[in-house]
Design an enzyme around this catalytic site. Structure first.
Site, PDB file in Angstrom:
ATOM      1  N   ALA A  75       0.842  -1.205   0.000  1.00  0.00           N
ATOM      2  CA  ALA A  75       0.000   0.000   0.000  1.00  0.00           C
ATOM      3  C   ALA A  75       0.869   1.245   0.000  1.00  0.00           C
ATOM      4  O   ALA A  75       1.991   1.238   0.516  1.00  0.00           O
ATOM      5  CB  ALA A  75      -0.926   0.002   1.215  1.00  0.00           C
ATOM      6  N   ASP A  76       0.330   2.303  -0.587  1.00  0.00           N
ATOM      7  CA  ASP A  76       1.026   3.581  -0.541  1.00  0.00           C
ATOM      8  C   ASP A  76      -0.005   4.697  -0.701  1.00  0.00           C
ATOM      9  O   ASP A  76      -1.093   4.474  -1.223  1.00  0.00           O
ATOM     10  CB  ASP A  76       2.080   3.693  -1.648  1.00  0.00           C
ATOM     11  CG  ASP A  76       3.087   4.796  -1.341  1.00  0.00           C
ATOM     12  OD1 ASP A  76       3.996   4.545  -0.528  1.00  0.00           O
ATOM     13  OD2 ASP A  76       2.948   5.908  -1.873  1.00  0.00           O
ATOM     14  N   GLN A  77       0.362   5.860  -0.219  1.00  0.00           N
ATOM     15  CA  GLN A  77      -0.521   7.020  -0.310  1.00  0.00           C
ATOM     16  C   GLN A  77       0.303   8.245  -0.685  1.00  0.00           C
ATOM     17  O   GLN A  77       1.409   8.435  -0.191  1.00  0.00           O
ATOM     18  CB  GLN A  77      -1.222   7.272   1.024  1.00  0.00           C
ATOM     19  CG  GLN A  77      -2.216   8.421   0.985  1.00  0.00           C
ATOM     20  CD  GLN A  77      -2.834   8.665   2.350  1.00  0.00           C
ATOM     21  OE1 GLN A  77      -2.148   9.054   3.285  1.00  0.00           O
ATOM     22  NE2 GLN A  77      -4.129   8.422   2.470  1.00  0.00           N
TER      23      GLN A  77
END
EC number: 3.6.1.9
Length: 199
Positions: A75-77
């Site tokens: 996951a990344d934001q």
């Protein structure tokens, strides 16, 4: 029937808490990805903030899935201010400057999740939320930074929506879990379909 093993390729306490609270059994490991170098390379190729989040989530999931059995979640934001990717602040002075830059503007948070198995991505989702920051006073900002301290450096926007940071906003459009950095509902559906959660 045993459940398909799940690994979270992240040391993020927020993402771990989201999955734990949702009842997902998983093991968290460091993805071992040099995010700064990867991000710099992507930005040099004019990749959008949305696609940077997607690419980094895939890198994390794929790298860990070459060493772990079952499903690996990466996951990344990213924070997108008028098309410009904004990085995490390195100090409270930077956090103050960041919040002043966001004051009175609207920005987007792009949250990407990629699930990989045996070294290849098999599922992905990228969701975006739009957040409008109210025109808060300098005095309010100073008190906020004093109260929250180093915790502000943990998130890219220098705010924690799940706590006092919600006071920064006058309008929020988007899914709560997307804002926290892990679009959850679609991910849970995928985990059920692949035997990682009971139906």
């Amino acid at each position: 029937m045993s459940l398909t093993p799940v690994t979270l390729a992240s040391q993020s306490s927020a993402r771990q808490m989201i999955l734990k609270n949702a009842g997902v059994l998983f093991e968290a490991v460091s993805p071992g990805v040099d995010e700064d170098t990867a991000k710099a390379g992507l930005l040099a190729e004019d990749v959008t903030p949305r696609d940077v989040a997607d690419a980094l989530a895939e890198m994390k999931a794929v790298k860990v899935s070459t060493k772990r059995q079952g499903l690996v979640i990466g996951a990344d934001q990213t924070l997108d201010l008028k098309g410009r990717l904004i990085d995490k602040a390195g100090s409270l002075d930077e956090a103050r400057a960041r919040l002043l830059e966001l004051r009175g503007t609207t920005h987007k948070l792009h949250s990407a999740v990629v699930v990989a198995r045996d070294g290849r991505p098999i599922w992905r989702i990228v969701e975006s939320a739009k957040l409008s920051v109210r025109p808060f006073s300098d005095a309010w900002l100073d008190r906020y930074i004093e109260r929250r301290g180093e915790a502000l450096l943990w998130s890219v926007g220098c705010y924690e929506l799940e706590s006092e940071g919600v006071q920064l906003f006058d309008k929020i459009e988007g899914d709560y879990f997307t804002i926290l950095g892990l679009p959850l509902v679609g991910l849970l559906d995928f985990l059920r379909l692949h035997g990682a959660l009971t139906v």
